[in-house]
Design a protein around this motif. Sequence first.
Motif, PDB file in Angstrom:
ATOM      1  N   ARG A  95     -20.906 -59.950-112.638  1.00 21.48           N
ATOM      2  CA  ARG A  95     -20.249 -58.683-112.260  1.00 21.48           C
ATOM      3  C   ARG A  95     -19.732 -58.693-110.829  1.00 21.48           C
ATOM      4  N   MET A  96     -20.196 -59.623-110.016  1.00 24.00           N
ATOM      5  CA  MET A  96     -19.801 -59.664-108.622  1.00 24.00           C
ATOM      6  C   MET A  96     -18.292 -59.904-108.475  1.00 24.00           C
ATOM      7  N   VAL A  97     -17.668 -59.122-107.591  1.00 21.77           N
ATOM      8  CA  VAL A  97     -16.235 -59.215-107.359  1.00 21.77           C
ATOM      9  C   VAL A  97     -15.977 -59.596-105.900  1.00 21.77           C
ATOM     10  N   ILE A  98     -15.236 -60.687-105.708  1.00 18.91           N
ATOM     11  CA  ILE A  98     -14.939 -61.177-104.349  1.00 18.91           C
ATOM     12  C   ILE A  98     -13.429 -61.416-104.251  1.00 18.91           C
ATOM     13  N   LEU A  99     -12.785 -60.748-103.334  1.00 17.33           N
ATOM     14  CA  LEU A  99     -11.350 -60.937-103.179  1.00 17.33           C
ATOM     15  C   LEU A  99     -11.017 -62.372-102.831  1.00 17.33           C
ATOM     16  N   LYS A 125     -18.191 -62.795-124.780  1.00 15.96           N
ATOM     17  CA  LYS A 125     -18.005 -61.580-125.575  1.00 15.96           C
ATOM     18  C   LYS A 125     -17.373 -60.436-124.777  1.00 15.96           C
ATOM     19  N   LEU A 126     -17.195 -60.667-123.460  1.00 12.98           N
ATOM     20  CA  LEU A 126     -16.584 -59.633-122.627  1.00 12.98           C
ATOM     21  C   LEU A 126     -15.097 -59.522-122.922  1.00 12.98           C
ATOM     22  N   GLN A 127     -14.582 -58.331-122.775  1.00  7.00           N
ATOM     23  CA  GLN A 127     -13.168 -58.086-123.024  1.00  7.00           C
ATOM     24  C   GLN A 127     -12.374 -57.964-121.727  1.00  7.00           C
ATOM     25  N   LYS A 128     -12.966 -58.415-120.629  1.00  8.97           N
ATOM     26  CA  LYS A 128     -12.294 -58.352-119.341  1.00  8.97           C
ATOM     27  C   LYS A 128     -12.575 -59.611-118.542  1.00  8.97           C
ATOM     28  N   ALA A 129     -11.830 -59.799-117.462  1.00 15.33           N
ATOM     29  CA  ALA A 129     -12.006 -60.980-116.629  1.00 15.33           C
ATOM     30  C   ALA A 129     -13.374 -60.956-115.948  1.00 15.33           C
ATOM     31  N   HIS A 130     -14.013 -62.105-115.905  1.00 14.30           N
ATOM     32  CA  HIS A 130     -15.298 -62.221-115.216  1.00 14.30           C
ATOM     33  C   HIS A 130     -15.265 -63.261-114.099  1.00 14.30           C
ATOM     34  N   ASN A 131     -14.249 -64.125-114.109  1.00 17.71           N
ATOM     35  CA  ASN A 131     -14.053 -65.126-113.058  1.00 17.71           C
ATOM     36  C   ASN A 131     -15.271 -66.039-112.851  1.00 17.71           C
ATOM     37  N   VAL A 132     -15.906 -66.436-113.939  1.00 16.34           N
ATOM     38  CA  VAL A 132     -17.042 -67.356-113.865  1.00 16.34           C
ATOM     39  C   VAL A 132     -16.663 -68.686-114.502  1.00 16.34           C
ATOM     40  N   ARG A 133     -16.960 -69.750-113.791  1.00 16.47           N
ATOM     41  CA  ARG A 133     -16.795 -71.105-114.309  1.00 16.47           C
ATOM     42  C   ARG A 133     -18.195 -71.716-114.409  1.00 16.47           C
ATOM     43  N   ILE A 134     -18.467 -72.467-115.464  1.00 14.22           N
ATOM     44  CA  ILE A 134     -19.807 -73.027-115.666  1.00 14.22           C
ATOM     45  C   ILE A 134     -19.738 -74.528-115.916  1.00 14.22           C
ATOM     46  N   PHE A 135     -20.586 -75.267-115.207  1.00 10.41           N
ATOM     47  CA  PHE A 135     -20.730 -76.704-115.418  1.00 10.41           C
ATOM     48  C   PHE A 135     -22.199 -77.059-115.613  1.00 10.41           C
ATOM     49  N   PHE A 136     -22.473 -77.829-116.652  1.00 10.49           N
ATOM     50  CA  PHE A 136     -23.773 -78.469-116.806  1.00 10.49           C
ATOM     51  C   PHE A 136     -23.573 -79.910-116.334  1.00 10.49           C
ATOM     52  N   THR A 137     -24.217 -80.282-115.250  1.00  8.68           N
ATOM     53  CA  THR A 137     -23.932 -81.565-114.627  1.00  8.68           C
ATOM     54  C   THR A 137     -24.884 -82.671-115.072  1.00  8.68           C
ATOM     55  N   ASP A 138     -24.374 -83.863-114.992  1.00 14.39           N
ATOM     56  CA  ASP A 138     -25.126 -85.075-115.314  1.00 14.39           C
ATOM     57  C   ASP A 138     -25.361 -85.851-114.018  1.00 14.39           C
ATOM     58  N   GLY A 139     -26.451 -86.593-113.955  1.00 11.29           N
ATOM     59  CA  GLY A 139     -26.685 -87.489-112.825  1.00 11.29           C
ATOM     60  C   GLY A 139     -27.284 -86.853-111.598  1.00 11.29           C
ATOM     61  N   GLU A 140     -27.838 -85.632-111.715  1.00  9.27           N
ATOM     62  CA  GLU A 140     -28.469 -85.020-110.539  1.00  9.27           C
ATOM     63  C   GLU A 140     -29.670 -85.840-110.094  1.00  9.27           C
ATOM     64  N   ASP A 167      -8.981 -63.595-113.195  1.00  5.85           N
ATOM     65  CA  ASP A 167      -8.014 -62.771-112.478  1.00  5.85           C
ATOM     66  C   ASP A 167      -7.819 -63.405-111.101  1.00  5.85           C
ATOM     67  N   PRO A 168      -6.626 -63.935-110.798  1.00  4.90           N
ATOM     68  CA  PRO A 168      -6.389 -64.634-109.528  1.00  4.90           C
ATOM     69  C   PRO A 168      -6.541 -63.755-108.288  1.00  4.90           C
ATOM     70  N   THR A 169      -6.641 -62.454-108.497  1.00  2.05           N
ATOM     71  CA  THR A 169      -6.856 -61.555-107.363  1.00  2.05           C
ATOM     72  C   THR A 169      -8.235 -61.776-106.748  1.00  2.05           C
ATOM     73  N   PHE A 170      -9.153 -62.276-107.581  1.00  2.00           N
ATOM     74  CA  PHE A 170     -10.531 -62.437-107.139  1.00  2.00           C
ATOM     75  C   PHE A 170     -10.964 -63.903-107.176  1.00  2.00           C
ATOM     76  N   ARG A 171     -11.952 -64.213-106.381  1.00  2.00           N
ATOM     77  CA  ARG A 171     -12.447 -65.573-106.280  1.00  2.00           C
ATOM     78  C   ARG A 171     -13.282 -65.937-107.512  1.00  2.00           C
ATOM     79  N   THR A 172     -13.171 -67.187-107.912  1.00  2.00           N
ATOM     80  CA  THR A 172     -13.960 -67.676-109.040  1.00  2.00           C
ATOM     81  C   THR A 172     -15.359 -68.061-108.583  1.00  2.00           C
ATOM     82  N   LYS A 173     -16.334 -67.725-109.406  1.00  2.00           N
ATOM     83  CA  LYS A 173     -17.738 -68.061-109.123  1.00  2.00           C
ATOM     84  C   LYS A 173     -18.147 -69.189-110.060  1.00  2.00           C
TER      85      LYS A 173
END
Length: 300
Positions: free
Chosen positions: A295-299, A93-108, A53-59
């Motif tokens: 669940r955290m919501v940030i405008l 499995k959620l039926q609503k926006a969660h605004n979470v992006r996930i990366f598994f990184t290489d080369g740390e 949801d673009p109203t809120f910041r992505t985590k």
Amino acid sequence: MFSSEQFIEYINLDCDRLSFLRNYLKENGVETNVIELGEKKHISVQFPPSAYDPTFRTKTVVCHYDRVPGVPGANDNSAANCAVADFAVRLSKLQKAHNVRIFFTDGEELGANGISEQGAFALAAYLKQNRIAKDEVYVFDSCGRGTVAILGQAGLLSKTSTDFKKSFFGLYKRAEELLQKTSPNSWMSLPMPYSDNAGFLAQGVPAVVITFLPKEEATLYYKNLMADKNLSKIVLNCDMHYGEKCSTDIKIEMMKYKEKIPFTWRLFHTEMDNFFSVMPESFELLGKILDELGRMVILA
């Protein structure tokens, strides 16, 4: 959820960890892409557009899946990989926006050769190019031992622009609130060696890092920091892996301070970072923190 058998398979020295994670997620209904940047291969979890949801910041949740060759890496960083993978399944499995992006990184692990060699450094540049670098970036590293959540202090003393400081302090405050809510009597803000957060910070992208320690180790470490102000400087100038790849000067200093460093950090890059060193209660706490972050919501 990851079973003990799957976790043991994942930390096997011959495991193709990139394929394992992608297959595990796909079998549980989660699609992924691989972002190849140079020789590094980062896994990007693909949620549908309705998850945002673009109203809120992505985590953005980040955890590295690479490890030092020849060691199990159960805590560094397999425990977080498993917990975050299961988090991705729950989010799918959620039926609503969660605004979470996930990366598994290489080369740390390559960050000790210079931050620009770290996979997260190039990934942060990639995110900036694609105009998604304003996300809230939460790095999870070595969260498989203990139930005291440690919020790293790297970035607090940044000498960069006012805009960066404002963004970072806002993120840091929210990370504190996250830990206060999920483990009100069992979290601390302490200096800790860098992880993937270093690559993001070096690119001017605010990022915080969270790790875990057993209570007795966290308490002793805090006492050591209070008794010796130089310890903080030594820790903050080293990578997440207790210094074997740090500069020669830092190596010497770390050897002097060996007994003042948490035991958990001394296990990094050794065969003792194995199945028997991780703790079930750590997985439970990390799952709780991740779910609350979801669940955290940030405008925006």
